[in-house]
Design a protein around this motif. Sequence first.
Motif, mmCIF file in Angstrom:
data_model
loop_
_atom_site.group_PDB
_atom_site.id
_atom_site.type_symbol
_atom_site.label_atom_id
_atom_site.label_comp_id
_atom_site.label_asym_id
_atom_site.label_seq_id
_atom_site.Cartn_x
_atom_site.Cartn_y
_atom_site.Cartn_z
ATOM 1 N N ASP A 1 -5.057 62.101 -32.228
ATOM 2 C CA ASP A 1 -6.186 62.796 -31.624
ATOM 3 C C ASP A 1 -7.367 62.835 -32.594
ATOM 4 O OD1 ASP A 1 -7.031 64.276 -29.233
ATOM 5 O OD2 ASP A 1 -7.311 65.935 -30.627
ATOM 6 N N ARG B 1 -4.194 64.942 -22.493
ATOM 7 C CA ARG B 1 -3.240 66.049 -22.567
ATOM 8 C C ARG B 1 -2.748 66.375 -21.162
ATOM 9 N NH1 ARG B 1 -7.147 67.130 -26.368
ATOM 10 N NH2 ARG B 1 -6.434 67.743 -28.442
ATOM 11 N N GLU C 1 -1.237 69.425 -18.751
ATOM 12 C CA GLU C 1 -1.056 70.875 -18.612
ATOM 13 C C GLU C 1 -0.135 71.144 -17.432
ATOM 14 O OE1 GLU C 1 -3.560 74.994 -17.687
ATOM 15 O OE2 GLU C 1 -4.617 73.076 -17.840
ATOM 16 N N ASP D 1 -5.645 65.856 -18.396
ATOM 17 C CA ASP D 1 -6.973 66.017 -18.970
ATOM 18 C C ASP D 1 -7.262 64.850 -19.913
ATOM 19 O OD1 ASP D 1 -9.416 67.105 -19.766
ATOM 20 O OD2 ASP D 1 -8.503 68.252 -21.388
ATOM 21 N N ASP D 2 -8.339 64.138 -19.665
ATOM 22 C CA ASP D 2 -8.713 62.970 -20.477
ATOM 23 C C ASP D 2 -10.213 63.056 -20.767
ATOM 24 O OD1 ASP D 2 -8.727 60.515 -21.769
ATOM 25 O OD2 ASP D 2 -8.847 59.358 -19.903
ATOM 26 N N PHE E 1 2.199 62.163 -24.489
ATOM 27 C CA PHE E 1 1.022 63.010 -24.597
ATOM 28 C C PHE E 1 1.408 64.455 -24.883
ATOM 29 C CE2 PHE E 1 -0.822 59.915 -21.299
ATOM 30 C CZ PHE E 1 -1.286 59.067 -22.292
ATOM 31 N N GLU E 2 0.510 65.165 -25.524
ATOM 32 C CA GLU E 2 0.726 66.593 -25.769
ATOM 33 C C GLU E 2 0.796 67.321 -24.441
ATOM 34 O OE1 GLU E 2 -1.672 70.400 -27.702
ATOM 35 O OE2 GLU E 2 -2.204 68.360 -28.324
ATOM 36 N N LEU E 3 1.728 68.268 -24.360
ATOM 37 C CA LEU E 3 1.940 69.008 -23.124
ATOM 38 C C LEU E 3 1.846 70.495 -23.394
ATOM 39 C CD1 LEU E 3 4.288 68.292 -20.262
ATOM 40 C CD2 LEU E 3 4.582 70.502 -21.382
ATOM 41 N N THR E 4 1.167 71.220 -22.514
ATOM 42 C CA THR E 4 1.055 72.667 -22.631
ATOM 43 C C THR E 4 1.542 73.318 -21.338
ATOM 44 O OG1 THR E 4 -1.239 72.669 -21.820
ATOM 45 C CG2 THR E 4 -0.903 72.506 -24.200
#
Length: 822
Positions: free
Chosen positions: A366, A453, A455, A469-470, A523-526
């Motif tokens: 990132d 990311r 979500e 989200d990009d 990808f990062e996940l929240t």
Amino acid sequence: MRPLRLAFLSAVSLPFLTTGCGSSPLEEASRGYDVERYVLEGAFDWTTRKLAATVSVTLTLTEDAPAIALDSHVSVKAVRITGVEDPAYEVDAQRGVLAISLEDASRVMKGRTIQVDIDYEAGTSDNLYAISPRLGDSVLGRALYTDSEPMGTSWWMPCNDDPSDRATFSVSLKIPAQEQLIANGRLVFDAEEGPDSHRVRYETGWTLPTYQMAFAVSQFEVAKWQTETGLPVEVWHRRDLPGSHAEMAKALAGMIDRLVPLVGPYPFERYALVLLPSFPVGGMENAGISFQRETSSTEPTIAGDFYLAAHELAHQWFGDLLTVATWDDLWIKEGMANQLEYEAGRAFTDASGEGTLHGDQFFGEDGVPIRDGSLAPDDKYTSGPYGRAAWLHTQIRSVAGDAAYFETLRKILDTRGFGAIGTDAFVDAFSQALGPEATARVRRAIDAKAMPRIELQAEPNAAFALVLDDPDGALVAPLVVRWYGADGSAEEVSLLGGARAVIPAAATDILLVMDPDDVHPNFELTGDGALAEAWTSARVPLSTNGNTVLAGLGGAAQMNALRVASLSGAAMMTPAELPGLLGELDADGAKAMALQLACVLASLTLDAAEKEAWAAALAPLLEGGPPSFGLGWIGTGGLGACSDVVPLDTLFSVEWPKLEAGLADEGMTLSRLQYLAAFQLSEDRELATFGRVASKAPSLRARRIALDHLARRARDVTSEAWVTFYLDLLHATRTSETLPSAMNGASWAVFNTGAGLGAFVDELGDILHDEATRPVHARAICIGVRLLSEDPAATKAFLGGLADAPLSEPARALLRKPETCL
């Protein structure tokens, strides 16, 4: 040959400091020329540690100019131009520019070809290495070699250090009779010159950029193989260097055979992998002859060795046959090599042929773009042009389809081979296959910084919703989410930036697969705890139907499910099911990860009967171990949880004594040693086994494997015996291949125990005063600065003691700004 694309202003004004025999000041030196040929002739003096040489540069002027400028960081002794008795020349040492007057060269104008001869001396540097026998190296042969990317050739030969200015290259060196020379191109001359020496010359019949021009001298032995079409493939190594060199040559030939149908014929007359001591990086793709570190490329059964060798080989097409136009285009060749190295090893990751694209192997950092025009050439080698660029290449492939993608690559190489290509031209070549919208997304992705990311959001009457989200537009290919029903049916959604998808509750019943074609990295996940738990459980098969679905997926999808299960401790198998599951997995990494998961599950259970069942199931499987390639996906210590499940002393009772003897008889393959390093022993047993290998093994590669393992273990040791071990080892070691792991482990042992700090810093100082250890100088400085960070006076003394050290350029930069280490 393509016209020069200027890396500098077309005219370079120079404050000339010295002159040759002429005295007229030169006001402008031009880059308006195209070099056609370099002919280097010289000899290296090991006493003075200098290369004394003459280079003849043949160039054609592309504009009228009173003077020309070459890149040069050498000591120029004389300059001659054909037809000019004594041309004036000037040197700007600070900028590394040699300016040569053309005022006395008659009829020199645009379109004319001239030859410039330059006599010079070049000392050792970060680009010209002279490695004498080293403390701790059982192989005594010395080695002389170059390493020049991106702009280092001018430190050993005056040249035009621009990647798009390709020229032919010839090198002729007088060397001792017992030593051999290897360089780009063909061997064209080898004859005695004096009682104890011979002169050897290589030359190319094709053009290459200066950063790929290279030579190496040592007492070499050569292992040979050939491809299916008879192309010679060789591994050059110092005499008596341990390693599976013939097997590596055979593996390289197989890689070429796999890559040729994808990207076209191999472009050069042979391929040679040259193993060199103290090589500063993992590998360098000099045209036709890749130079690689001795401890990184000897064992084709070890994933890291295989993929490094495949990476440098892939550059023979992208980087060597086709060069980048500017260093901002670095991503084209490095990302492509990252992608193609996994194609060369597809048999290990995709045995089922389900078509994984290896996106999960490409790391996008990132904030780090693929292309960053603000960075100097030396600083552009971030994760952007490597892993992130490989991801972009993979997205282009996914959208275009394999047939169109590889057809386009072959067309690019066919039409532009032995030339250069820039970013716009490369992207334009795919515009027809991609279409206008995807092509526009590719252009945005090249400069995107933020990574996408995911979500997780709560959604009534559904499992959850996914929002992708990009913000910078890094996505070219959509992210696919697929889920399977009990009857084997599948449904899916495709998302691009900003999209939201509702995932039905039924999607979590059997198996949910993110990115089933393996286009993207993870990808990062929240999301909140309950949503994250639902997301995790959906991605692990927890039923017979789920495991049936998993068996039919590609290797990457299988590895992702096993990775999630290992992190969460999800029980996706029983002891009785483990052997069957292993037989259904299609990637070596998945098989290693399945054993890792089984050990995790066994260590977590509190039921004595279940633990016993796990031990019974695991013991025979662990005794043989997973495919050696699979160890690259779990790393050193990756089977540490097994140590509490099966009796390691009994299981490997034949092998531990070999380690305790330091592998003195080399009676163990290095892939087996790497496998044993996946387990964890007690602190004292680690030193009694891997510690002996690290200090006594005849092979530096074996020592490196042991030291990598011990460095990981040192993070939590408390015994001062580890400090003593490391101090003794460092005192007896000046091999840059093993020093990084040794210094890292020592720093942890010193930090954890509070013992030996002064002695360790003294050892770092000694290492920094040794020219042979230049590749680790920057690391050694940072380790010292960090350990001494709370003692400014000690830090000042440590750094002050390095004023006269023969430091590498990165280390000198840290000496000026040591806070960079913190």
